[in-house]
Design an enzyme around this catalytic site. Structure first.
Site, PDB file in Angstrom:
ATOM      1  N   ARG A 100     -39.806  18.915 -35.930  1.00  0.00           N
ATOM      2  CA  ARG A 100     -39.799  19.853 -34.818  1.00  0.00           C
ATOM      3  C   ARG A 100     -38.797  19.405 -33.772  1.00  0.00           C
ATOM      4  O   ARG A 100     -38.865  18.282 -33.267  1.00  0.00           O
ATOM      5  CB  ARG A 100     -41.202  19.939 -34.201  1.00  0.00           C
ATOM      6  CG  ARG A 100     -41.304  20.914 -33.050  1.00  0.00           C
ATOM      7  CD  ARG A 100     -42.728  21.063 -32.582  1.00  0.00           C
ATOM      8  NE  ARG A 100     -43.301  19.809 -32.111  1.00  0.00           N
ATOM      9  CZ  ARG A 100     -44.530  19.695 -31.624  1.00  0.00           C
ATOM     10  NH1 ARG A 100     -45.321  20.737 -31.604  1.00  0.00           N
ATOM     11  NH2 ARG A 100     -44.979  18.527 -31.212  1.00  0.00           N
ATOM     12  N   THR A 104     -36.636  22.779 -28.415  1.00  0.00           N
ATOM     13  CA  THR A 104     -36.912  24.177 -28.730  1.00  0.00           C
ATOM     14  C   THR A 104     -38.266  24.389 -29.400  1.00  0.00           C
ATOM     15  O   THR A 104     -38.769  25.513 -29.457  1.00  0.00           O
ATOM     16  CB  THR A 104     -35.831  24.737 -29.670  1.00  0.00           C
ATOM     17  OG1 THR A 104     -35.919  24.060 -30.931  1.00  0.00           O
ATOM     18  CG2 THR A 104     -34.447  24.537 -29.076  1.00  0.00           C
ATOM     19  N   ASP A 196     -50.328  12.129 -32.300  1.00  0.00           N
ATOM     20  CA  ASP A 196     -49.355  12.284 -33.380  1.00  0.00           C
ATOM     21  C   ASP A 196     -49.926  11.638 -34.638  1.00  0.00           C
ATOM     22  O   ASP A 196     -49.989  10.413 -34.757  1.00  0.00           O
ATOM     23  CB  ASP A 196     -48.038  11.611 -32.993  1.00  0.00           C
ATOM     24  CG  ASP A 196     -46.920  11.901 -33.993  1.00  0.00           C
ATOM     25  OD1 ASP A 196     -47.101  11.636 -35.191  1.00  0.00           O
ATOM     26  OD2 ASP A 196     -45.862  12.390 -33.557  1.00  0.00           O
ATOM     27  N   ASP A 199     -47.557   9.097 -36.544  1.00  0.00           N
ATOM     28  CA  ASP A 199     -47.432   7.809 -35.874  1.00  0.00           C
ATOM     29  C   ASP A 199     -48.703   6.987 -36.029  1.00  0.00           C
ATOM     30  O   ASP A 199     -48.654   5.767 -36.271  1.00  0.00           O
ATOM     31  CB  ASP A 199     -47.133   8.012 -34.390  1.00  0.00           C
ATOM     32  CG  ASP A 199     -45.661   8.321 -34.142  1.00  0.00           C
ATOM     33  OD1 ASP A 199     -44.837   8.085 -35.045  1.00  0.00           O
ATOM     34  OD2 ASP A 199     -45.340   8.787 -33.041  1.00  0.00           O
TER      35      ASP A 199
END
Length: 205
Positions: A100, A104, A196, A199
């Site tokens: 991603r 944006t 996340d 992660d």
């Protein structure tokens, strides 16, 4: 669309949400809940009759009607794949790499390798989070352009914007999740979510 309401799913999800959960425990919980979600998804798979010879007598059983293809969205989806392969060691694996863009929030595809038999298969696309829905829609589009027609999407946590986008662009996709959280923050993360997932699974926080 199904939200899997199961005590073991809820217990694993609580471990995954906690910010104090270490990587080793996060990995184990992610693999465990992935198997449970896969069990729910597989209840819709087609079977065909198959004759089986037991030690005592021949009888009729059932086998899966189609080959299975598991497709993680890299890299966080790999954590779900590990658990699923314990249940489906003969499944074929595809990989879709989508990240991603942090500005944006749009998906950028950097890798796609799918089995040649994907048009015949029951395909299970996996990613821990369905946030904006952009990555999932991109991945589903790649699967369909490669010939896939029977696709399920399994995630741990979804939110309304992601669900709406995936449903509007691909209304034929069956979505299985452990929870639906209420919102996205300004960075496009699900809140309360679990952070996340990639992660945390790989210990790169």
């Amino acid at each position: 669309m199904a939200v899997v309401n199961h005590p073991l799913v809820a217990a694993s999800l609580a471990i995954l949400r906690s910010k104090t959960t270490a990587s080793a425990d996060f990995r184990r919980a992610l693999q465990e809940v992935s198997v449970l979600l896969l069990g729910h998804a597989s209840s819709a798979w087609e079977t065909v009759p198959h004759e089986v010879e037991t030690p005592l007598k021949t009888c009729m059983g059932e086998i899966l009607a189609r080959p299975l293809v598991l497709v993680p969205i890299l890299r966080a989806g790999l954590g779900m794949l590990d658990g699923m392969l314990a249940l489906l060691p003969h499944a074929t694996i595809g990989h879709i790499g989508v990240y991603r863009d942090e500005k944006t929030l749009r998906p950028v595809t950097y890798f796609c390798r799918l089995p040649a038999t994907i048009s015949e298969a029951q395909v299970v696309l996996v990613d821990p989070m369905l946030a904006t829905g952009n990555s999932a829609c991109e991945a589903v589009g790649l699967l369909k352009s490669s010939g896939a027609t029977r696709i399920q999407f399994i995630c741990l946590v979804a939110c309304p914007p992601g669900l709406e986008r995936l449903r509007s662009q691909h209304p034929d996709i069956d979505i299985i999740t452990a929870a639906i959280d209420p919102e996205l923050n300004e960075m496009g993360y699900i809140v309360p979510g679990l952070g996340d997932a990639g992660d945390r699974y790989f210990g790169t926080t």
